[in-house]
Design a protein around this motif. Structure first.
Motif, mmCIF file in Angstrom:
data_model
loop_
_atom_site.group_PDB
_atom_site.id
_atom_site.type_symbol
_atom_site.label_atom_id
_atom_site.label_comp_id
_atom_site.label_asym_id
_atom_site.label_seq_id
_atom_site.Cartn_x
_atom_site.Cartn_y
_atom_site.Cartn_z
ATOM 1 N N VAL A 84 33.368 35.095 23.149
ATOM 2 C CA VAL A 84 32.395 34.430 24.022
ATOM 3 C C VAL A 84 30.989 34.903 23.689
ATOM 4 C CG1 VAL A 84 31.577 34.301 26.414
ATOM 5 C CG2 VAL A 84 34.011 34.036 25.900
ATOM 6 N N THR A 85 30.077 33.950 23.503
ATOM 7 C CA THR A 85 28.681 34.287 23.222
ATOM 8 C C THR A 85 27.719 33.739 24.273
ATOM 9 O OG1 THR A 85 28.511 32.349 21.758
ATOM 10 C CG2 THR A 85 29.051 34.472 20.733
ATOM 11 N N GLY A 86 28.255 33.203 25.372
ATOM 12 C CA GLY A 86 27.410 32.810 26.499
ATOM 13 C C GLY A 86 27.071 34.015 27.348
ATOM 14 N N PRO A 87 26.580 33.813 28.569
ATOM 15 C CA PRO A 87 26.205 34.940 29.426
ATOM 16 C C PRO A 87 27.419 35.824 29.748
ATOM 17 C CG PRO A 87 25.384 32.858 30.312
ATOM 18 C CD PRO A 87 26.327 32.517 29.221
ATOM 19 N N THR A 88 27.262 37.127 29.592
ATOM 20 C CA THR A 88 28.320 38.069 29.941
ATOM 21 C C THR A 88 27.696 39.224 30.713
ATOM 22 O OG1 THR A 88 28.133 39.320 27.870
ATOM 23 C CG2 THR A 88 29.682 37.490 27.901
ATOM 24 N N LEU A 89 28.299 39.592 31.827
ATOM 25 C CA LEU A 89 27.768 40.695 32.617
ATOM 26 C C LEU A 89 28.820 41.253 33.544
ATOM 27 C CD1 LEU A 89 25.718 39.430 35.632
ATOM 28 C CD2 LEU A 89 26.726 37.816 34.039
ATOM 29 N N ASN A 90 28.614 42.512 33.925
ATOM 30 C CA ASN A 90 29.449 43.176 34.917
ATOM 31 C C ASN A 90 28.637 43.401 36.177
ATOM 32 O OD1 ASN A 90 31.942 44.790 35.669
ATOM 33 N ND2 ASN A 90 30.345 46.326 35.972
ATOM 34 N N THR A 140 28.516 35.226 41.394
ATOM 35 C CA THR A 140 27.596 35.228 40.247
ATOM 36 C C THR A 140 28.013 34.193 39.219
ATOM 37 O OG1 THR A 140 27.162 37.585 40.609
ATOM 38 C CG2 THR A 140 26.593 36.685 38.449
ATOM 39 N N ALA A 141 29.303 34.135 38.929
ATOM 40 C CA ALA A 141 29.801 33.154 37.965
ATOM 41 C C ALA A 141 29.585 31.735 38.459
ATOM 42 C CB ALA A 141 31.285 33.403 37.707
ATOM 43 N N ARG A 142 29.805 31.525 39.744
ATOM 44 C CA ARG A 142 29.572 30.197 40.315
ATOM 45 C C ARG A 142 28.128 29.762 40.091
ATOM 46 N NH1 ARG A 142 28.393 28.651 45.680
ATOM 47 N NH2 ARG A 142 26.841 30.318 45.441
ATOM 48 N N ASP A 143 27.191 30.694 40.276
ATOM 49 C CA ASP A 143 25.783 30.362 40.073
ATOM 50 C C ASP A 143 25.481 30.030 38.618
ATOM 51 O OD1 ASP A 143 25.341 30.715 42.752
ATOM 52 O OD2 ASP A 143 24.388 32.684 42.557
ATOM 53 N N LEU A 144 26.102 30.734 37.681
ATOM 54 C CA LEU A 144 25.904 30.414 36.262
ATOM 55 C C LEU A 144 26.389 28.997 35.950
ATOM 56 C CD1 LEU A 144 27.050 33.757 34.581
ATOM 57 C CD2 LEU A 144 24.699 32.915 34.806
ATOM 58 N N LEU A 145 27.484 28.598 36.566
ATOM 59 C CA LEU A 145 28.010 27.256 36.351
ATOM 60 C C LEU A 145 27.121 26.187 36.969
ATOM 61 C CD1 LEU A 145 31.739 28.097 37.070
ATOM 62 C CD2 LEU A 145 30.925 27.073 34.936
ATOM 63 N N THR A 146 26.727 26.384 38.214
ATOM 64 C CA THR A 146 26.009 25.323 38.924
ATOM 65 C C THR A 146 24.545 25.221 38.513
ATOM 66 O OG1 THR A 146 25.531 26.786 40.803
ATOM 67 C CG2 THR A 146 27.544 25.471 40.904
ATOM 68 N N THR A 147 24.034 26.222 37.831
ATOM 69 C CA THR A 147 22.681 26.118 37.273
ATOM 70 C C THR A 147 22.700 25.659 35.821
ATOM 71 O OG1 THR A 147 22.689 28.495 36.754
ATOM 72 C CG2 THR A 147 21.677 27.817 38.835
ATOM 73 N N GLY A 148 23.880 25.288 35.332
ATOM 74 C CA GLY A 148 23.987 24.690 34.009
ATOM 75 C C GLY A 148 23.984 25.654 32.854
ATOM 76 N N ASP A 163 29.743 26.014 31.026
ATOM 77 C CA ASP A 163 30.716 25.030 31.506
ATOM 78 C C ASP A 163 31.976 25.696 32.043
ATOM 79 O OD1 ASP A 163 29.158 22.765 30.660
ATOM 80 O OD2 ASP A 163 29.799 23.210 28.603
ATOM 81 N N ILE A 164 32.279 26.871 31.494
ATOM 82 C CA ILE A 164 33.465 27.642 31.871
ATOM 83 C C ILE A 164 33.009 29.055 32.180
ATOM 84 C CG2 ILE A 164 35.695 28.560 31.094
ATOM 85 C CD1 ILE A 164 35.676 26.271 28.960
ATOM 86 N N ALA A 165 33.550 29.640 33.243
ATOM 87 C CA ALA A 165 33.293 31.049 33.538
ATOM 88 C C ALA A 165 34.624 31.762 33.723
ATOM 89 C CB ALA A 165 32.434 31.212 34.790
ATOM 90 N N VAL A 166 34.838 32.784 32.935
ATOM 91 C CA VAL A 166 36.012 33.634 33.067
ATOM 92 C C VAL A 166 35.609 34.816 33.944
ATOM 93 C CG1 VAL A 166 37.711 35.042 31.859
ATOM 94 C CG2 VAL A 166 36.847 32.943 30.797
ATOM 95 N N VAL A 167 36.225 34.918 35.098
ATOM 96 C CA VAL A 167 35.884 35.965 36.066
ATOM 97 C C VAL A 167 37.048 36.941 36.157
ATOM 98 C CG1 VAL A 167 35.175 36.463 38.435
ATOM 99 C CG2 VAL A 167 34.520 34.301 37.363
ATOM 100 N N CYS A 168 36.738 38.223 36.127
ATOM 101 C CA CYS A 168 37.795 39.228 36.187
ATOM 102 C C CYS A 168 37.329 40.429 36.990
ATOM 103 C CB CYS A 168 38.191 39.667 34.778
ATOM 104 S SG CYS A 168 39.449 40.972 34.749
ATOM 105 N N GLY A 169 38.123 40.820 37.964
ATOM 106 C CA GLY A 169 37.935 42.103 38.634
ATOM 107 C C GLY A 169 39.000 43.053 38.136
ATOM 108 N N ALA A 170 38.595 44.235 37.679
ATOM 109 C CA ALA A 170 39.574 45.189 37.137
ATOM 110 C C ALA A 170 39.144 46.603 37.478
ATOM 111 C CB ALA A 170 39.702 45.030 35.622
ATOM 112 N N GLU A 171 40.117 47.419 37.846
ATOM 113 C CA GLU A 171 39.814 48.798 38.220
ATOM 114 C C GLU A 171 41.053 49.660 38.005
ATOM 115 O OE1 GLU A 171 36.580 50.162 38.754
ATOM 116 O OE2 GLU A 171 36.406 49.367 40.804
ATOM 117 N N ALA A 172 40.838 50.863 37.461
ATOM 118 C CA ALA A 172 41.917 51.846 37.289
ATOM 119 C C ALA A 172 41.424 53.183 37.833
ATOM 120 C CB ALA A 172 42.312 51.955 35.822
ATOM 121 N N PRO A 173 41.312 53.294 39.157
ATOM 122 C CA PRO A 173 40.671 54.458 39.757
ATOM 123 C C PRO A 173 41.629 55.573 40.180
ATOM 124 C CG PRO A 173 41.024 52.833 41.448
ATOM 125 C CD PRO A 173 41.621 52.270 40.166
ATOM 126 N N VAL A 174 42.926 55.413 39.888
ATOM 127 C CA VAL A 174 43.885 56.393 40.396
ATOM 128 C C VAL A 174 43.824 57.642 39.523
ATOM 129 C CG1 VAL A 174 46.249 56.840 41.069
ATOM 130 C CG2 VAL A 174 45.348 54.523 41.233
#
Length: 401
Positions: free
Chosen positions: A151-157, A171-179, A182-193
């Motif tokens: 992926v070479t579009g906007p990427t951020l954490n 945040t991803a929704r805003d990237l989509l609706t402001t054009g 076209d696709i946003a892959v959203v992921c929440g991930a955590e390994a805090p144990v």
């Protein structure tokens, strides 16, 4: 000029203590099966329970450098792969400049950090792996996903503590609706144990060493957990052009800050309420349109009381309320994405899962918390709440398609 803020959910993926895929996680949540177990790595600490993902090494993707990824990134990649498969998306076929990756990870690679610190103390600086930083930095889940997918579009954490996954969705929704994509892959991930993080939460009296009991009269804290949730979001026109699956509509989002305390929520929840009302307004819904609520429901005495008071004020028709944390534990920055995916599944199956651990609801909480077994409920729209240390509030409104 106003903009259309609706986007589609076309794929979901889950990796949790209940199992390595969406079906195993949904089955456990639907059945109200608690996943907390005694954790040998926490032996001797005030709190010894956790909800770990089994056999994280098996989730390692086949790509250069993957063996050095922290478990958070491995779980994130596995959840994303499931979501893309369900969405019928092949990265070889898309325009990578029109795809965004937004992740929610609040702590980064804690296992990588603790391993590096132990080596540093024992054998000095030359013993620290050159892969330490790329395992530890909080943005590396996002970097691993975008690199793996090309992926070479906007990427951020985003890092808004336990609201991170939900903030990532907004945040991803805003990237989509402001054009901007076209696709946003959203992921929440955590390994805090880890011993250090478990100790930190124990010191602020947030953890239970018995069981997670959201909304119960005997609740005394959450069980720390790891996991990942992924959702594929698309602009409706883009999804229609490729005849994509339509799992749900993401129709409203609200965010606010308490400006009250570093770890305690505002006791009256006024700003959490503001986020909920903003999400409903953006969705164009009245309170009575909400069929059920996937609550933040951490099982802490103060947090559950605040959330229940907000729900009673905003949703006086008392829709069914559930919390997945009784089953899966609290996955911190991943929770908002995991619980949004579960909300999509609840809408599609006409079921509101039970709140595992809830035996006797606190009579001071004026909500209809689902306990015991799943409840049949044909909801057209549902709310998923997420609240985080530092006063971060994020609310997602999803609707069946």
């Amino acid at each position: 000029m106003t903009r259309d803020t609706e986007v589609l959910v076309t794929g979901v993926g889950l990796v949790t203590a209940a199992g390595p895929d969406t079906d195993s996680t949904w089955n456990a949540v639907r059945e109200g099966r608690a996943c907390a177990r005694p954790d040998p790595e926490l032996h001797g600490l005030p709190v010894t329970l956790s909800c770990r993902v089994a056999d994280v090494d098996a989730l390692r993707p086949r790509q250069p450098g993957a063996s050095h990824l922290d478990p958070a990134a491995r779980m994130g990649l596995a959840a994303v792969a499931q979501a893309l498969d369900e969405a019928k998306l092949d990265p070889a076929d898309w325009d990578p400049t029109r795809v965004a990756v937004v992740t929610g990870c609040s702590l980064g690679g804690m296992r990588a950090q603790e391993a590096a610190a132990a080596r540093f103390r024992a054998d000095g600086p030359t013993s620290v792996s050159p892969y330490f930083l790329t395992g530890y930095m909080p943005n590396m889940v996002c970097a691993a996903v975008s690199l793996h997918l090309g992926v070479t579009g906007p990427t951020l954490n985003v890092a808004t503590a336990c609201a991170s996954g939900a903030t990532a969705l907004g945040t991803a929704r805003d990237l989509l609706t402001t054009g901007q994509c076209d696709i946003a892959v959203v992921c929440g991930a955590e390994a805090p144990v880890s011993p250090l993080i478990a100790t930190g939460f124990s010191q602020v009296r947030a953890l239970s060493d018995r069981v997670s009991r959201p909304f119960d009269t005997a609740r005394d804290g959450f069980v720390i957990a790891e996991g990942a949730g992924a959702l594929v979001l698309e602009r409706p026109a883009h999804a229609a052009a490729r005849s994509a699956p339509r799992l749900a509509r993401f129709i409203g989002y609200g965010a606010s800050s308490d400006a009250h305390h570093l770890v305690a929520p505002h006791p009256e929840g006024r700003h959490a309420e503001r986020a909920l009302r903003a999400a409903l307004a953006e969705a164009g819904l009245s309170p009575g349109d909400i069929g059920h609520v996937n609550a933040h429901g951490t099982s802490t005495p103060v947090g559950d009381a605040m959330e229940a008071a907000v729900l009673a004020r905003v949703l006086p028709h008392r829709p069914p309320v559930t919390s997945a944390k009784g089953t899966l534990g609290h996955t911190l920055g991943a929770a908002g994405a995991i619980e949004a995916a579960l909300t999509v599944l609840a809408l599609r199956t006409d079921l509101v899962p039970p709140t595992a651990g809830l035996t006797v609801q606190d009579p001071a909480l004026d909500i209809d918390a689902v306990a015991g077994s799943a409840r049949s409920e044909s909801s057209t729209a549902a709310v998923s709440n997420s609240f985080g240390f530092g006063g971060h509030n994020a609310v997602v409104v999803l609707a069946r398609d």
